[in-house]
Design an enzyme around this catalytic site. Sequence first.
Site, short mmCIF file in Angstrom:
data_model
loop_
_atom_site.label_atom_id
_atom_site.label_comp_id
_atom_site.label_asym_id
_atom_site.label_seq_id
_atom_site.Cartn_x
_atom_site.Cartn_y
_atom_site.Cartn_z
CG ASP A 51 37.96 39.89 43.72
OD1 ASP A 51 38.36 38.71 43.63
OD2 ASP A 51 38.70 40.84 44.05
CB SER A 52 37.37 35.13 40.31
OG SER A 52 36.46 34.42 41.12
CG ASP A 90 36.92 38.02 47.17
OD1 ASP A 90 37.58 38.00 48.21
OD2 ASP A 90 37.23 37.40 46.13
CE LYS A 120 38.89 35.35 48.90
NZ LYS A 120 39.78 36.29 48.19
CD GLU A 122 43.24 40.05 46.44
OE1 GLU A 122 44.24 40.74 46.12
OE2 GLU A 122 42.52 39.49 45.60
CD GLU A 189 45.09 33.33 43.72
OE1 GLU A 189 44.36 34.01 44.45
OE2 GLU A 189 45.00 33.29 42.48
O1 KIV Z 1 38.05 35.80 43.66
C1 KIV Z 1 38.32 34.60 43.80
O2 KIV Z 1 37.79 33.71 43.11
C2 KIV Z 1 39.28 34.25 44.82
C3 KIV Z 1 39.82 32.86 44.77
C4 KIV Z 1 40.91 32.82 43.78
C5 KIV Z 1 40.28 32.39 46.11
O3 KIV Z 1 39.67 35.06 45.61
#
Ligand code: KIV
Length: 278
Positions: A51-52, A90, A120, A122, A189
């Site tokens: 989600d980055s 994510d 994924k 959190e 992280e």
């Molecule tokens: O969203 C992302 O890029 C991430 C990484 C920082 C692991 O979750």
Amino acid sequence: MSSQIQSPIKRITVPDIRARKGGEPIVVLTAYDAPTAALMDAHCDILLVGDSVGMAVHGLTSTVGVTLEMMILHGQAVMRGAKRALVVIDMPFGSYEAGLETAYANAVRVLKETGAQAVKVESGPTAPATIDYLVKRGVPVMGHVGLLPQSINIDGSFKAKGREEGERARILQSARDTADAGAFAVVIEGVAEGLAREITEAIDKPTIGIGASAACDGQVLVSSDMLGLFDWTPKFVRKYADLRGVIDQAVATYADDVRARRFPAEVETYFSKKPVST
Ligand code: KIV
């Protein structure tokens, strides 16, 4: 719906990654689009549609504004480019915290509409129950402990975690709960080496570090950071390229050429006498 067709290339599976605990380091990069994913595919074990993307591609200041639709769109693009790497997507903020059934419905949408193999989440306080619920229903889940970017509005900044003993103990417990709930791997992280090592030794699932030292079973970086697309990179990033400089130079030269009428040349013009180079 996903339009995946059978590929002759064997794709890395969730059990393949799970079996890499303590073995050859697992190589992970974030990916957001088809052409870049196609380039990364030969070199990476996992492509994470993080989600980055909200910050790296859409110019947001945090990941909080990222939607399920954005993740699905970018997930579909990455799946078109990647044939070999395991693709993990994510779950964005707000898509898995409200309740188990909502989390399941959203995760199923992600897998069905992209063709990716895993999601994924959190690992906040409610995550272990969610992970357990999803995994028992056929959704492979990667966890994420330590600095949790989706908690930016609680934390106030993206600072490394685990300075105090109490916080270190909470992160270690969260990693144990995440692994016990059935996550096949856990991203760590923004923590110091000691805690990353403790987590990696404490759980039987591969740990993937980002700003979490070499004491992990694998490493992940945000691709735009390691490719040098931004003018600022965090301490833990190594810049493997200067794409910012490359793009700036290329665009400046193009602009000069257009203004000086050097581009397009005859060779770049249809039905000219010189052949068009391909
Ligand atoms: O969203 C992302 O890029 C991430 C990484 C920082 C692991 O979750």
